[in-house]
Design a protein around this motif. Structure first.
Motif, PDB file in Angstrom:
ATOM      1  N   ILE A 186       0.854  -1.205   0.000  1.00 42.40           N
ATOM      2  CA  ILE A 186       0.000   0.000   0.000  1.00 42.40           C
ATOM      3  C   ILE A 186       0.883   1.246   0.000  1.00 42.40           C
ATOM      4  O   ILE A 186       0.629   2.216  -0.720  1.00 42.40           O
ATOM      5  N   THR A 187       1.961   1.181   0.791  1.00 45.51           N
ATOM      6  CA  THR A 187       2.893   2.300   0.816  1.00 45.51           C
ATOM      7  C   THR A 187       3.509   2.519  -0.559  1.00 45.51           C
ATOM      8  O   THR A 187       3.661   3.654  -1.011  1.00 45.51           O
ATOM      9  N   VAL A 188       3.855   1.409  -1.237  1.00 46.96           N
ATOM     10  CA  VAL A 188       4.431   1.534  -2.578  1.00 46.96           C
ATOM     11  C   VAL A 188       3.449   2.231  -3.520  1.00 46.96           C
ATOM     12  O   VAL A 188       3.830   3.123  -4.291  1.00 46.96           O
ATOM     13  N   VAL A 189       2.177   1.862  -3.428  1.00 51.70           N
ATOM     14  CA  VAL A 189       1.183   2.515  -4.294  1.00 51.70           C
ATOM     15  C   VAL A 189       1.100   4.009  -3.974  1.00 51.70           C
ATOM     16  O   VAL A 189       1.034   4.844  -4.872  1.00 51.70           O
ATOM     17  N   ASP A 190       1.134   4.334  -2.691  1.00 49.09           N
ATOM     18  CA  ASP A 190       1.077   5.738  -2.305  1.00 49.09           C
ATOM     19  C   ASP A 190       2.297   6.493  -2.835  1.00 49.09           C
ATOM     20  O   ASP A 190       2.186   7.635  -3.293  1.00 49.09           O
ATOM     21  N   ILE A 191       3.458   5.843  -2.774  1.00 49.21           N
ATOM     22  CA  ILE A 191       4.671   6.456  -3.320  1.00 49.21           C
ATOM     23  C   ILE A 191       4.508   6.682  -4.818  1.00 49.21           C
ATOM     24  O   ILE A 191       4.838   7.746  -5.354  1.00 49.21           O
ATOM     25  N   TRP A 192       3.981   5.669  -5.490  1.00 48.37           N
ATOM     26  CA  TRP A 192       3.743   5.782  -6.931  1.00 48.37           C
ATOM     27  C   TRP A 192       2.842   6.969  -7.241  1.00 48.37           C
ATOM     28  O   TRP A 192       3.064   7.736  -8.165  1.00 48.37           O
ATOM     29  N   GLN A 193       1.812   7.120  -6.412  1.00 48.80           N
ATOM     30  CA  GLN A 193       0.815   8.153  -6.645  1.00 48.80           C
ATOM     31  C   GLN A 193       1.373   9.559  -6.461  1.00 48.80           C
ATOM     32  O   GLN A 193       1.036  10.468  -7.204  1.00 48.80           O
ATOM     33  N   TRP A 194       2.265   9.748  -5.481  1.00 47.53           N
ATOM     34  CA  TRP A 194       2.601  11.103  -5.070  1.00 47.53           C
ATOM     35  C   TRP A 194       4.023  11.535  -5.364  1.00 47.53           C
ATOM     36  O   TRP A 194       4.337  12.719  -5.232  1.00 47.53           O
ATOM     37  N   THR A 195       4.924  10.608  -5.733  1.00 48.33           N
ATOM     38  CA  THR A 195       6.264  11.053  -6.117  1.00 48.33           C
ATOM     39  C   THR A 195       6.212  12.080  -7.250  1.00 48.33           C
ATOM     40  O   THR A 195       6.938  13.070  -7.220  1.00 48.33           O
ATOM     41  N   PRO A 196       5.332  11.886  -8.264  1.00 47.64           N
ATOM     42  CA  PRO A 196       5.278  12.875  -9.341  1.00 47.64           C
ATOM     43  C   PRO A 196       5.011  14.282  -8.843  1.00 47.64           C
ATOM     44  O   PRO A 196       5.557  15.247  -9.380  1.00 47.64           O
ATOM     45  N   PHE A 197       4.189  14.400  -7.811  1.00 45.19           N
ATOM     46  CA  PHE A 197       3.893  15.709  -7.241  1.00 45.19           C
ATOM     47  C   PHE A 197       5.172  16.358  -6.698  1.00 45.19           C
ATOM     48  O   PHE A 197       5.474  17.513  -6.998  1.00 45.19           O
ATOM     49  N   CYS A 198       5.949  15.564  -5.920  1.00 49.25           N
ATOM     50  CA  CYS A 198       7.215  16.085  -5.390  1.00 49.25           C
ATOM     51  C   CYS A 198       8.160  16.442  -6.528  1.00 49.25           C
ATOM     52  O   CYS A 198       8.768  17.510  -6.547  1.00 49.25           O
ATOM     53  N   LEU A 199       8.260  15.510  -7.489  1.00 48.31           N
ATOM     54  CA  LEU A 199       9.171  15.719  -8.615  1.00 48.31           C
ATOM     55  C   LEU A 199       8.854  17.025  -9.332  1.00 48.31           C
ATOM     56  O   LEU A 199       9.739  17.823  -9.615  1.00 48.31           O
ATOM     57  N   LEU A 200       7.572  17.245  -9.608  1.00 52.40           N
ATOM     58  CA  LEU A 200       7.156  18.419 -10.372  1.00 52.40           C
ATOM     59  C   LEU A 200       7.580  19.707  -9.658  1.00 52.40           C
ATOM     60  O   LEU A 200       8.181  20.596 -10.259  1.00 52.40           O
ATOM     61  N   LEU A 201       7.278  19.781  -8.354  1.00 55.71           N
ATOM     62  CA  LEU A 201       7.607  20.998  -7.614  1.00 55.71           C
ATOM     63  C   LEU A 201       9.118  21.194  -7.512  1.00 55.71           C
ATOM     64  O   LEU A 201       9.628  22.295  -7.716  1.00 55.71           O
TER      65      LEU A 201
END
Lengths: 275, 285
Positions: free
Chosen positions: B154-169
């Motif tokens: 579940i944590t991996v899915v959450d990482i998948w979901q939100w890393t792009p947000f961090c990356l973009l900023l």
């Protein structure tokens, strides 16, 4: 020079590995959306199959899909515009004036972003039921404003702080009213920032499942709720159509990102540098 | 512009009215439900029974543990990964926008839909992940159907979901750093990785802080993906505080427990935002 090359090779390596990780589920969705019903649940899963467009056609011909899209668009437009209208003036007040309690209000707004919807869902349903806002576009929009207000206020605050104050002072000396200054001086130069928060807010509203689920039921069915209720039965999931509909529903986001691309990167970075 | 005027008050009033109108009743309601007790002997009919029962419950402690586990690992890993990927993107020249589009694409997919896709991929019988493992000659795994590994995935899915947000900023932030800083660093013989650690990241401190805070908040209240993939199971191996309060409210009709959990979350929220807000405030001055 030799170091540089090794460095780049490592970079490419990391990027390729993580690209595979990030694209895999989307690729799988993409494949599923072109499969017929039998292929989507085949054991073992099929990577090679004869593609069909029937899923996309079914989704596009479905009136309910368009109604859900319509609901989503209405809710997003209403919530984003109201949130901008009340959020930006406050961000401006935060950036330019000192008054008592401003930090308390700002912190409180930040905490609304972190507050899980579930905490306020039950009383909110009661209230909305009482004033007949349950299952209306306005009701869902009001709840969605909570999702985006913190981002609007905090990003716009940082953004406005970076703008030079001279222009406003000059306009004030020329006798412009303060509201007029906001409207004709601040808003135009703060456009990249506004574009950024608008896009992010739209994303939050467009993707929200929780408030749509609890505050809407028959008349208002935004896309995320429609996708989960229409294609997911008690026993089986219609994978082909779900994937097709899921991919189709990202189009507005992609269009927004393409249209606002330049403003977006500039807005993110300008607002960001000062925090 | 610092002269005394009522103008900022006028600008503030709409947002305050909105928040009060929307939140005051839910908050009063939550507190009443959590602490009101007719049978109490106190002057004010109030008791801590629900609260006491809850914090002694082993299940609730597990809920707290799951929430902390998910929040900590998901936030830190996706944040670090965001920095690393942003750095790599900044270093390369060929195919940069191609990689950027791929890496931020999870942001565009509705969380519900991507969570469902993950659920099928995780399926031990017909999921694609086990097929891939078998293709390379490995044993299939249980993924989210095993109590011991469910939370990790579940944590991996959450990482998948939100890393792009961090990356973009963070990527947008790296783009704002003037080129001459990097050039002078490379002339001084500092390699680009050291330049990132000692020059770029400190410049972007505020951006990193804001990214971290928003990321943290999303992890803390993760709902969609857990609800879709495991519904808090197997057993209650992935039941976080948010999922638990959803169940007590809508499945077991015990809103008082939801309220107490809500107050827990509220207090925690206010503490975190105060800390974060002050920290950002310090940086500005």
């Amino acid at each position: 020079m030799k170091y540089l090359n090794i460095n780049k090779i490592i970079c490419y390596f990391i990027l390729i590995i993580s690209s595979i990780f990030f694209i895999l589920p989307i690729l799988w969705m993409f494949l599923q959306s072109f499969k017929n019903a039998k292929d989507t649940i085949a054991i073992p899963p099929k990577i090679f199959f004869s593609p069909t467009f029937s899923n996309y056609l079914k989704v596009l011909k479905n009136d309910y899909f368009w109604e859900a899209t319509f609901d989503s668009v209405i809710v997003s437009l209403m919530s984003v515009s109201v949130a901008l209208a009340i959020g930006i003036p406050f961000a401006y007040a935060l950036a330019r004036f000192n008054f008592r309690g401003k930090n308390e209000i700002a912190h409180f707004i930040l905490s609304t972003k972190m507050l899980p919807g579930i905490v306020i869902a039950i009383p909110l349903v009661q209230t909305f039921n009482y004033i007949n806002l349950l299952d209306t576009h306005i009701g869902v929009s009001i709840a969605h404003i909570l999702l985006m207000l913190a981002v609007i206020v905090w990003v716009m605050r940082a953004f406005l702080q970076n703008l030079p104050i001279d222009l406003e002072e000059a306009a004030l000396l020329d006798g412009a009213s303060r509201l007029r200054i906001i409207w004709s001086v601040i808003l135009p130069i703060a456009r990249p920032g506004i574009v950024t928060v608008t896009a992010l807010s739209f994303l939050f509203s467009w993707n929200d499942l929780f408030f749509g689920l609890t505050l809407g039921s028959f008349d208002v069915v935004p896309l995320p709720i429609y996708l989960t209720t229409e294609y997911i039965g008690y026993l089986a999931v219609n994978w082909g159509e779900l994937s097709a509909a899921g991919l189709l529903s990202t189009f507005p986001i992609i269009i927004i990102v393409i249209l606002l691309r330049d403003n977006l990167i500039r807005g993110l970075s300008l607002g960001a540098i000062k925090g | 512009m610092k002269n005394k005027t009522y103008f900022p008050i006028i600008l503030t009033i709409p947002v305050v009215i909105f928040l009060l109108a929307l939140l005051i009743y839910p908050l009063i309601y939550t507190f009443t439900l959590a602490f009101y007790d007719e049978a109490s002997d106190n002057f004010i009919p109030f008791s801590l029974n629900v609260f006491n029962n809850l914090i002694q419950e082993e299940r609730f402690l597990k809920n707290v543990y799951h929430t902390i586990f998910l929040t900590f690992f998901s936030t830190s890993i996706s944040f670090l990964l965001g920095i690393i990927l942003a750095y790599c993107l900044d270093q390369i020249k060929i195919a940069r926008s191609f990689f950027l589009v791929i890496l931020i694409s999870p942001l565009a997919i509705m969380p519900v839909v991507s969570a469902l896709t993950w659920r099928t991929m995780f399926n031990p019988l017909y999921g694609i992940l086990n097929s891939i493992l078998k293709f390379f000659g490995f044993e299939g795994m249980e993924w989210v159907t095993d109590t011991s590994s469910a939370l990790t995935w579940i944590t991996v899915v959450d990482i998948w979901q939100w890393t792009p947000f961090c990356l973009l900023l963070i990527y947008a932030g790296l783009k704002t750093i003037p080129v001459d800083i990097k050039e002078s660093a490379s002339i001084d013989g500092i390699n680009s990785f050291k330049e990132l650690i000692y020059i770029s990241l400190p410049i972007l401190f505020n951006l990193l802080l804001i990214t971290l805070i928003f990321r943290f908040m999303e992890a803390f209240k993760a709902f969609d993906s857990i609800m879709v993939i495991t519904q808090g199971g197997p057993g209650n191996a992935t039941e976080t505080m948010v999922i638990r309060s959803y169940y007590t409210a809508f499945r077991w009709y015990k809103p008082e427990i939801t309220s107490v959990i809500g107050i827990f979350i509220l207090i925690f929220t206010i503490l975190c935002t105060r800390w974060a807000g002050t920290k950002i405030g310090e940086q500005e001055n």
